[in-house]
Motif scaffolding. Structure first.
Motif, PDB file in Angstrom:
ATOM      1  N   SER A 137       0.816  -1.214   0.000  1.00 11.36           N
ATOM      2  CA  SER A 137       0.000   0.000   0.000  1.00 11.36           C
ATOM      3  C   SER A 137       0.848   1.262   0.000  1.00 11.36           C
ATOM      4  N   ASN A 138       1.842   1.306  -0.907  1.00  4.41           N
ATOM      5  CA  ASN A 138       2.677   2.498  -1.044  1.00  4.41           C
ATOM      6  C   ASN A 138       3.392   2.868   0.255  1.00  4.41           C
ATOM      7  N   VAL A 139       3.875   1.860   0.958  1.00  7.88           N
ATOM      8  CA  VAL A 139       4.580   2.090   2.216  1.00  7.88           C
ATOM      9  C   VAL A 139       6.065   2.332   1.932  1.00  7.88           C
ATOM     10  N   THR A 140       6.563   3.475   2.367  1.00  5.63           N
ATOM     11  CA  THR A 140       7.972   3.827   2.177  1.00  5.63           C
ATOM     12  C   THR A 140       8.827   3.225   3.292  1.00  5.63           C
ATOM     13  N   VAL A 141       9.986   2.713   2.914  1.00  7.82           N
ATOM     14  CA  VAL A 141      10.927   2.200   3.914  1.00  7.82           C
ATOM     15  C   VAL A 141      11.515   3.379   4.680  1.00  7.82           C
ATOM     16  N   THR A 142      11.412   3.341   5.996  1.00  8.12           N
ATOM     17  CA  THR A 142      12.041   4.358   6.843  1.00  8.12           C
ATOM     18  C   THR A 142      12.828   3.650   7.940  1.00  8.12           C
ATOM     19  N   GLU A 143      13.830   4.331   8.461  1.00  9.52           N
ATOM     20  CA  GLU A 143      14.634   3.743   9.531  1.00  9.52           C
ATOM     21  C   GLU A 143      13.781   3.488  10.782  1.00  9.52           C
ATOM     22  N   GLU A 144      12.832   4.350  11.032  1.00  5.80           N
ATOM     23  CA  GLU A 144      11.961   4.168  12.193  1.00  5.80           C
ATOM     24  C   GLU A 144      11.063   2.941  12.023  1.00  5.80           C
ATOM     25  N   ARG A 145      10.490   2.765  10.839  1.00  2.49           N
ATOM     26  CA  ARG A 145       9.614   1.614  10.597  1.00  2.49           C
ATOM     27  C   ARG A 145      10.382   0.295  10.631  1.00  2.49           C
ATOM     28  N   LYS A 146      11.654   0.329  10.247  1.00  2.98           N
ATOM     29  CA  LYS A 146      12.457  -0.897  10.227  1.00  2.98           C
ATOM     30  C   LYS A 146      12.647  -1.495  11.617  1.00  2.98           C
ATOM     31  N   PRO A 315      18.593   0.804   3.251  1.00  4.27           N
ATOM     32  CA  PRO A 315      18.577   2.081   3.965  1.00  4.27           C
ATOM     33  C   PRO A 315      17.256   2.811   3.689  1.00  4.27           C
ATOM     34  N   GLY A 316      16.625   3.297   4.740  1.00  7.05           N
ATOM     35  CA  GLY A 316      15.347   3.985   4.601  1.00  7.05           C
ATOM     36  C   GLY A 316      15.470   5.464   4.886  1.00  7.05           C
ATOM     37  N   LEU A 317      14.354   6.171   4.727  1.00  4.07           N
ATOM     38  CA  LEU A 317      14.360   7.582   5.063  1.00  4.07           C
ATOM     39  C   LEU A 317      14.788   7.738   6.524  1.00  4.07           C
TER      40      LEU A 317
END
Length: 320
Positions: A137-146, A315-317
């Protein structure tokens, strides 16, 4: 704070409804875009969706409990966000690039996709509670979500400058928007990029960017056509869909949703430790290699966001 996802929902939904409602562009029964051109997009419930066959070696990577169940429970945002996920002309069938890609993955894993639509925040609640096996669902990889989720990438997360069709100027960096009037939504990644660029221009002795905002999302495109703004800076999928379906504008520059820090990437998202991320990545790599992935992106105007392979937890936002 308003997010990029919110803007995609509002602008794209209003754009789609405007296209369906008039101007003789498209067919309210099943398509949008200029008739007789390659830009016509099927938005009927009969999608003739591209399908895959089960690949035993990849399906074996799926945890036994899910293989035995036979279904892949997938969460998706209930927002109307063409071309990512939205309702067909029957107002009940979900269509879009995210649904198509998730279907390819489920097919490859030998599982029946069980799509469930919820509000954006409940996508993550569903993952946390194991209600969903994954989210496309258009989920962006971010360091926080990881810290809580595992990711298998399948598309770039890009922003785009959209201008009137026939515009000769292009945006490659800060100097190209010096002195220009650019519309953007408040509180978004693209606003931050523009603000930083404007400061950079002033520091270099160039004119600042004239950043403008509108109360109603439909006003962005009205202002563009009337010449009140030089360009609109927003999510690339929204711009790509608008360009293909309306035929009045063009993309004159694309940039990472992560700005200059990292290339933003969209990914299949699953609860950390669920045992599914390897299977997702392998399935995505398979559909990339056999060409079905490229066909899906092409039909929704998103070929420019294709990836060469799926990456697990790249690597994410960075954290705010």
């Amino acid at each position: 704070m308003k997010t990029r996802r919110t803007l995609v929902t509002a602008v794209a939904a209003l754009t789609a409804s405007a296209l369906l409602g008039g101007c003789g562009d498209g067919d309210a029964q099943g398509t949008v875009g200029s008739k007789g051109t390659k830009n016509t997009i099927n938005i009927s419930p009969d999608q003739h969706r591209i399908r895959e066959k089960k690949v035993e070696s990849i399906a074996a990577k799926v945890p036994a409990r899910i293989r035995e169940r036979g279904t892949l429970r997938l969460g998706g945002s209930a927002d109307a966000s063409p071309p990512l996920g939205f309702y067909a002309t029957d107002d009940k069938t979900r269509i879009g690039s995210e649904i198509d890609i998730a279907t390819l993955v489920a097919d490859t894993l030998g599982l029946k996709p069980d799509f469930q639509t919820v509000s954006w925040e409940n996508l993550f609640v569903g993952l946390d509670s194991s209600k969903f096996d994954g989210v496309f669902s258009n989920v962006t990889v971010t360091e926080e979500r990881k810290e809580k989720y595992d990711f298998a990438t399948y598309r770039l997360d890009d922003l785009a400058f959209e201008a009137k069709k026939g515009t000769s100027w292009r945006v490659r960096g800060p100097e190209d928007v010096a002195g220009r009037t650019i519309a953007v939504a408040s509180g978004t990644n693209q606003e931050k990029i523009l603000v930083d660029w404007s400061k950079e221009n002033e520091k270099a002795g160039r004119k600042p960017v004239h950043i403008t905002y509108f109360q109603k999302d439909t006003d962005y495109y009205l202002a563009l056509q009337s010449g009140r703004i030089d360009a609109y800076f927003g999510p690339n999928p929204t711009s790509a869909y608008h360009v293909a379906s309306a035929g009045q504008t063009q993309v004159i520059g694309r940039f990472s949703g992560g700005g200059g820090q990292v290339q933003g990437k969209i990914a299949a998202t699953t609860k950390k430790g669920s045992g599914l991320v390897d299977a997702y990545a392998a399935a995505i790599d398979h559909v990339i290699k056999d060409g079905s992935y490229a066909k899906v992106l092409k039909r929704w105007g998103l070929s420019s966001e294709a990836v060469e392979k799926s990456e697990i937890n790249p690597p994410g936002l960075p954290k705010p």
